[in-house]
Write a protein that holds these residues in place. Structure first.
Motif, PDB file in Angstrom:
ATOM      1  N   TYR A  78       0.836  -1.209   0.000  1.00 16.86           N
ATOM      2  CA  TYR A  78       0.000   0.000   0.000  1.00 16.86           C
ATOM      3  C   TYR A  78       0.869   1.257   0.000  1.00 16.86           C
ATOM      4  O   TYR A  78       0.647   2.174  -0.803  1.00 16.86           O
ATOM      5  CB  TYR A  78      -0.921   0.001   1.218  1.00 16.86           C
ATOM      6  N   PHE A  79       1.865   1.310   0.875  1.00 16.40           N
ATOM      7  CA  PHE A  79       2.682   2.522   0.973  1.00 16.40           C
ATOM      8  C   PHE A  79       3.618   2.672  -0.226  1.00 16.40           C
ATOM      9  O   PHE A  79       4.076   3.783  -0.508  1.00 16.40           O
ATOM     10  CB  PHE A  79       3.483   2.510   2.278  1.00 16.40           C
ATOM     11  N   GLN A  80       3.906   1.580  -0.935  1.00 19.23           N
ATOM     12  CA  GLN A  80       4.717   1.686  -2.135  1.00 19.23           C
ATOM     13  C   GLN A  80       3.908   2.192  -3.323  1.00 19.23           C
ATOM     14  O   GLN A  80       4.405   2.969  -4.138  1.00 19.23           O
ATOM     15  CB  GLN A  80       5.328   0.314  -2.466  1.00 19.23           C
ATOM     16  N   GLU A  81       2.677   1.755  -3.426  1.00 18.99           N
ATOM     17  CA  GLU A  81       1.866   2.054  -4.605  1.00 18.99           C
ATOM     18  C   GLU A  81       1.018   3.307  -4.472  1.00 18.99           C
ATOM     19  O   GLU A  81       0.673   3.934  -5.476  1.00 18.99           O
ATOM     20  CB  GLU A  81       0.952   0.862  -4.931  1.00 18.99           C
ATOM     21  N   TRP A  82       0.658   3.664  -3.246  1.00 24.04           N
ATOM     22  CA  TRP A  82      -0.329   4.724  -3.059  1.00 24.04           C
ATOM     23  C   TRP A  82       0.220   5.875  -2.226  1.00 24.04           C
ATOM     24  O   TRP A  82      -0.344   6.270  -1.225  1.00 24.04           O
ATOM     25  CB  TRP A  82      -1.597   4.153  -2.419  1.00 24.04           C
ATOM     26  N   LYS A  83       1.341   6.400  -2.684  1.00 20.41           N
ATOM     27  CA  LYS A  83       1.920   7.563  -2.019  1.00 20.41           C
ATOM     28  C   LYS A  83       1.097   8.827  -2.273  1.00 20.41           C
ATOM     29  O   LYS A  83       1.284   9.834  -1.580  1.00 20.41           O
ATOM     30  CB  LYS A  83       3.357   7.766  -2.504  1.00 20.41           C
ATOM     31  N   SER A  84       0.227   8.766  -3.250  1.00 12.78           N
ATOM     32  CA  SER A  84      -0.587   9.932  -3.589  1.00 12.78           C
ATOM     33  C   SER A  84      -1.865  10.021  -2.763  1.00 12.78           C
ATOM     34  O   SER A  84      -2.619  10.990  -2.907  1.00 12.78           O
ATOM     35  CB  SER A  84      -0.952   9.895  -5.076  1.00 12.78           C
ATOM     36  N   ASP A  85      -2.135   9.045  -1.917  1.00 13.13           N
ATOM     37  CA  ASP A  85      -3.336   9.096  -1.081  1.00 13.13           C
ATOM     38  C   ASP A  85      -3.264  10.262  -0.096  1.00 13.13           C
ATOM     39  O   ASP A  85      -2.186  10.792   0.192  1.00 13.13           O
ATOM     40  CB  ASP A  85      -3.506   7.783  -0.309  1.00 13.13           C
ATOM     41  N   ALA A  86      -4.410  10.631   0.410  1.00 12.97           N
ATOM     42  CA  ALA A  86      -4.471  11.732   1.373  1.00 12.97           C
ATOM     43  C   ALA A  86      -3.636  11.406   2.606  1.00 12.97           C
ATOM     44  O   ALA A  86      -3.492  10.241   3.000  1.00 12.97           O
ATOM     45  CB  ALA A  86      -5.922  11.996   1.775  1.00 12.97           C
ATOM     46  N   ARG A  87      -3.076  12.434   3.206  1.00 12.99           N
ATOM     47  CA  ARG A  87      -2.207  12.226   4.372  1.00 12.99           C
ATOM     48  C   ARG A  87      -2.955  11.562   5.514  1.00 12.99           C
ATOM     49  O   ARG A  87      -2.413  10.677   6.193  1.00 12.99           O
ATOM     50  CB  ARG A  87      -1.621  13.571   4.839  1.00 12.99           C
ATOM     51  N   MET A  88      -4.199  11.959   5.740  1.00 18.62           N
ATOM     52  CA  MET A  88      -4.972  11.371   6.824  1.00 18.62           C
ATOM     53  C   MET A  88      -5.166   9.868   6.608  1.00 18.62           C
ATOM     54  O   MET A  88      -5.116   9.078   7.552  1.00 18.62           O
ATOM     55  CB  MET A  88      -6.321  12.078   6.941  1.00 18.62           C
ATOM     56  N   MET A  89      -5.382   9.488   5.346  1.00 23.97           N
ATOM     57  CA  MET A  89      -5.556   8.071   5.035  1.00 23.97           C
ATOM     58  C   MET A  89      -4.283   7.300   5.319  1.00 23.97           C
ATOM     59  O   MET A  89      -4.310   6.211   5.905  1.00 23.97           O
ATOM     60  CB  MET A  89      -5.971   7.915   3.567  1.00 23.97           C
ATOM     61  N   LYS A  90      -3.159   7.831   4.925  1.00 22.03           N
ATOM     62  CA  LYS A  90      -1.889   7.146   5.151  1.00 22.03           C
ATOM     63  C   LYS A  90      -1.559   7.072   6.637  1.00 22.03           C
ATOM     64  O   LYS A  90      -1.037   6.050   7.119  1.00 22.03           O
ATOM     65  CB  LYS A  90      -0.776   7.847   4.380  1.00 22.03           C
ATOM     66  N   LEU A  91      -1.860   8.124   7.375  1.00 21.58           N
ATOM     67  CA  LEU A  91      -1.632   8.092   8.818  1.00 21.58           C
ATOM     68  C   LEU A  91      -2.529   7.059   9.494  1.00 21.58           C
ATOM     69  O   LEU A  91      -2.104   6.368  10.429  1.00 21.58           O
ATOM     70  CB  LEU A  91      -1.870   9.483   9.418  1.00 21.58           C
ATOM     71  N   THR A  92      -3.760   6.966   9.025  1.00 20.61           N
ATOM     72  CA  THR A  92      -4.677   5.967   9.581  1.00 20.61           C
ATOM     73  C   THR A  92      -4.170   4.557   9.344  1.00 20.61           C
ATOM     74  O   THR A  92      -4.201   3.708  10.251  1.00 20.61           O
ATOM     75  CB  THR A  92      -6.078   6.131   8.961  1.00 20.61           C
ATOM     76  N   MET A  93      -3.698   4.275   8.136  1.00 24.92           N
ATOM     77  CA  MET A  93      -3.188   2.947   7.831  1.00 24.92           C
ATOM     78  C   MET A  93      -1.925   2.646   8.632  1.00 24.92           C
ATOM     79  O   MET A  93      -1.737   1.510   9.097  1.00 24.92           O
ATOM     80  CB  MET A  93      -2.909   2.827   6.328  1.00 24.92           C
ATOM     81  N   ALA A  94      -1.062   3.633   8.807  1.00 21.33           N
ATOM     82  CA  ALA A  94       0.137   3.411   9.621  1.00 21.33           C
ATOM     83  C   ALA A  94      -0.226   3.137  11.080  1.00 21.33           C
ATOM     84  O   ALA A  94       0.374   2.265  11.733  1.00 21.33           O
ATOM     85  CB  ALA A  94       1.057   4.629   9.524  1.00 21.33           C
ATOM     86  N   PHE A  95      -1.216   3.857  11.587  1.00 18.94           N
ATOM     87  CA  PHE A  95      -1.664   3.630  12.969  1.00 18.94           C
ATOM     88  C   PHE A  95      -2.279   2.240  13.115  1.00 18.94           C
ATOM     89  O   PHE A  95      -2.060   1.554  14.128  1.00 18.94           O
ATOM     90  CB  PHE A  95      -2.670   4.709  13.355  1.00 18.94           C
ATOM     91  N   LEU A 143      -9.597  -4.564   4.102  1.00 18.33           N
ATOM     92  CA  LEU A 143      -9.449  -3.159   3.722  1.00 18.33           C
ATOM     93  C   LEU A 143      -8.217  -2.958   2.851  1.00 18.33           C
ATOM     94  O   LEU A 143      -8.261  -2.261   1.829  1.00 18.33           O
ATOM     95  CB  LEU A 143      -9.366  -2.292   4.982  1.00 18.33           C
ATOM     96  N   LEU A 144      -7.105  -3.575   3.241  1.00 18.87           N
ATOM     97  CA  LEU A 144      -5.872  -3.430   2.461  1.00 18.87           C
ATOM     98  C   LEU A 144      -6.034  -4.036   1.068  1.00 18.87           C
ATOM     99  O   LEU A 144      -5.540  -3.479   0.079  1.00 18.87           O
ATOM    100  CB  LEU A 144      -4.718  -4.104   3.204  1.00 18.87           C
ATOM    101  N   ALA A 145      -6.704  -5.177   0.995  1.00 17.15           N
ATOM    102  CA  ALA A 145      -6.917  -5.801  -0.306  1.00 17.15           C
ATOM    103  C   ALA A 145      -7.754  -4.903  -1.214  1.00 17.15           C
ATOM    104  O   ALA A 145      -7.486  -4.785  -2.418  1.00 17.15           O
ATOM    105  CB  ALA A 145      -7.588  -7.155  -0.127  1.00 17.15           C
ATOM    106  N   THR A 146      -8.754  -4.252  -0.636  1.00 20.10           N
ATOM    107  CA  THR A 146      -9.594  -3.346  -1.424  1.00 20.10           C
ATOM    108  C   THR A 146      -8.803  -2.136  -1.904  1.00 20.10           C
ATOM    109  O   THR A 146      -8.936  -1.707  -3.060  1.00 20.10           O
ATOM    110  CB  THR A 146     -10.792  -2.879  -0.583  1.00 20.10           C
ATOM    111  N   LEU A 147      -7.963  -1.583  -1.042  1.00 19.38           N
ATOM    112  CA  LEU A 147      -7.162  -0.421  -1.421  1.00 19.38           C
ATOM    113  C   LEU A 147      -6.106  -0.771  -2.460  1.00 19.38           C
ATOM    114  O   LEU A 147      -5.892  -0.038  -3.423  1.00 19.38           O
ATOM    115  CB  LEU A 147      -6.492   0.185  -0.176  1.00 19.38           C
ATOM    116  N   ASN A 148      -5.440  -1.901  -2.271  1.00 17.21           N
ATOM    117  CA  ASN A 148      -4.387  -2.291  -3.208  1.00 17.21           C
ATOM    118  C   ASN A 148      -4.948  -2.735  -4.545  1.00 17.21           C
ATOM    119  O   ASN A 148      -4.232  -2.715  -5.560  1.00 17.21           O
ATOM    120  CB  ASN A 148      -3.531  -3.405  -2.606  1.00 17.21           C
ATOM    121  N   ALA A 149      -6.195  -3.162  -4.581  1.00 16.05           N
ATOM    122  CA  ALA A 149      -6.802  -3.587  -5.842  1.00 16.05           C
ATOM    123  C   ALA A 149      -7.034  -2.417  -6.785  1.00 16.05           C
ATOM    124  O   ALA A 149      -7.262  -2.631  -7.986  1.00 16.05           O
ATOM    125  CB  ALA A 149      -8.126  -4.302  -5.572  1.00 16.05           C
ATOM    126  N   ARG A 150      -6.980  -1.209  -6.283  1.00 18.48           N
ATOM    127  CA  ARG A 150      -7.186  -0.050  -7.150  1.00 18.48           C
ATOM    128  C   ARG A 150      -6.136   0.021  -8.249  1.00 18.48           C
ATOM    129  O   ARG A 150      -6.413   0.500  -9.352  1.00 18.48           O
ATOM    130  CB  ARG A 150      -7.161   1.233  -6.323  1.00 18.48           C
TER     131      ARG A 150
END
Length: 332
Positions: free
Chosen positions: A43-60, A253-260
């Motif tokens: 996820y963090f390799q492919e979706w660096k363009s996601d909103a910051r809040m989304m990335k912080l949520t996934m890291a948490f 959730l990760l599978a759904t996000l990475n499937a994009r």
């Protein structure tokens, strides 16, 4: 001279009827941490363009999942290594085992909140359609905290957990209804957004399949935990299912996000060549049509001299190329 007192008879050790298969063996089941870490890395390799809040949520969420795995490992190590040969310790829930309940409820609440947020955007920000699922998620979160508190009050005695079994039933039941509601509403909304275009409808069907699998898998796991606790609360079988619940939700959730990434690689430009005949006077037969390579309309008119000399024809060549201009929602 008094005779020596007879030696006291040795006290027979107290044995507890237990089996390692449904106690320590059950604790070993449900470790999906490696799968979660790999998906998080993707996820963090492919979706660096996601909103910051989304990335912080996934890291948490990954940090919480790591803590969850540490607590599961602590409980298993204590039972299997530190207290090896002392089966009486299996009658008491460790602090890490009790804490897992609250931690799991926290992970599930955050994941379902992300699903509810995405669903809220899908239903045109209609709060009333999404509110029931979010409230059910809050109810499950409260049930997890209540179970931890009541378990601590009875000093973690597994035999007394049945006194507040209603907390488990309410919590798991709320989670099942929330997952089914999220999957059903999302599938219904996506299904009614079909356009009739084959490629677009295939993507919609794929998204519907993801939604159904997300709700179905977690619901089946929760039902299995529900039934195991109701019928076998004297062993750890239900704990193995409970450990898997937050992991399954997070991986869904990760599978759904990475499937994009797969869905957004759809590239099917439409090229529609339009042929125009070469029209000439009745004295000349029709010639074969010609398609120009240029992306504009080419109109060539021969001069009057050419027309009078018997080559009075015009060439009209049209090529239409469509360019795909797509706008993506970063939150979907």
């Amino acid at each position: 001279m008094a005779s020596p007192a007879p030696a006291a008879a040795p006290v027979a050790p107290v044995f507890v009827s237990y089996h390692l298969d449904n106690t320590l063996g059950a604790l070993c089941i449900g470790t999906l941490y490696g799968v979660t870490t790999v998906q998080m890395y993707m996820y963090f390799q492919e979706w660096k363009s996601d909103a910051r809040m989304m990335k912080l949520t996934m890291a948490f969420l990954w940090l919480l999942e790591t803590l969850h795995q540490i607590m599961v490992t602590h409980g298993l190590y204590t039972y299997a290594v530190t207290d090896y040969g002392n089966p009486q310790t299996l009658l008491i829930a460790l602090w890490s085992v009790l804490g897992i309940t609250t931690l799991s409820a926290t992970i599930e609440l955050i994941v379902r909140s992300v699903f509810c947020f995405r669903l809220w955007r899908l239903v045109n920000k209609n709060v009333f359609m999404v509110a029931p699922m979010f409230l059910l998620s809050l109810l499950e979160f409260g049930g997890g905290i209540t179970f931890t508190a009541k378990g601590a009050q009875c000093d973690g005695q597994y035999a007394l957990f049945k006194d507040f079994s209603w907390v488990v039933y309410v919590s798991l039941g709320s989670g099942v209804v929330a997952d089914i509601g999220i999957a059903s509403l999302q599938s219904w909304m996506l299904w009614h957004r079909r356009t009739g275009i084959k490629r677009t409808d295939s993507i919609v069907r794929l998204l519907v399949a993801y939604s159904i699998n997300t709700g179905l898998l977690t619901s089946l796991c929760a039902v299995a935990c529900f039934l195991a606790f109701a019928t076998m609360n004297d062993n750890f079988v239900y704990i193995s299912f409970y450990h898997m619940l937050p992991k399954l939700l997070l991986n869904s959730l990760l599978a759904t996000l990475n499937a994009r990434q797969h869905l957004r690689k759809v590239d099917d430009p439409l090229s529609l060549p339009m042929q125009a005949s070469r029209a000439r006077s009745t004295r000349q037969p029709f010639s074969s049509p010609t398609v120009s390579n240029n992306d504009k309309v080419v109109l060539e008119e021969r001069n009057e001299a050419a027309i009078r000399s018997g080559t009075d024809w015009q060439t009209l060549a049209i090529r239409v190329e469509t360019h795909q201009d797509t706008k993506f929602d970063p939150e979907i």
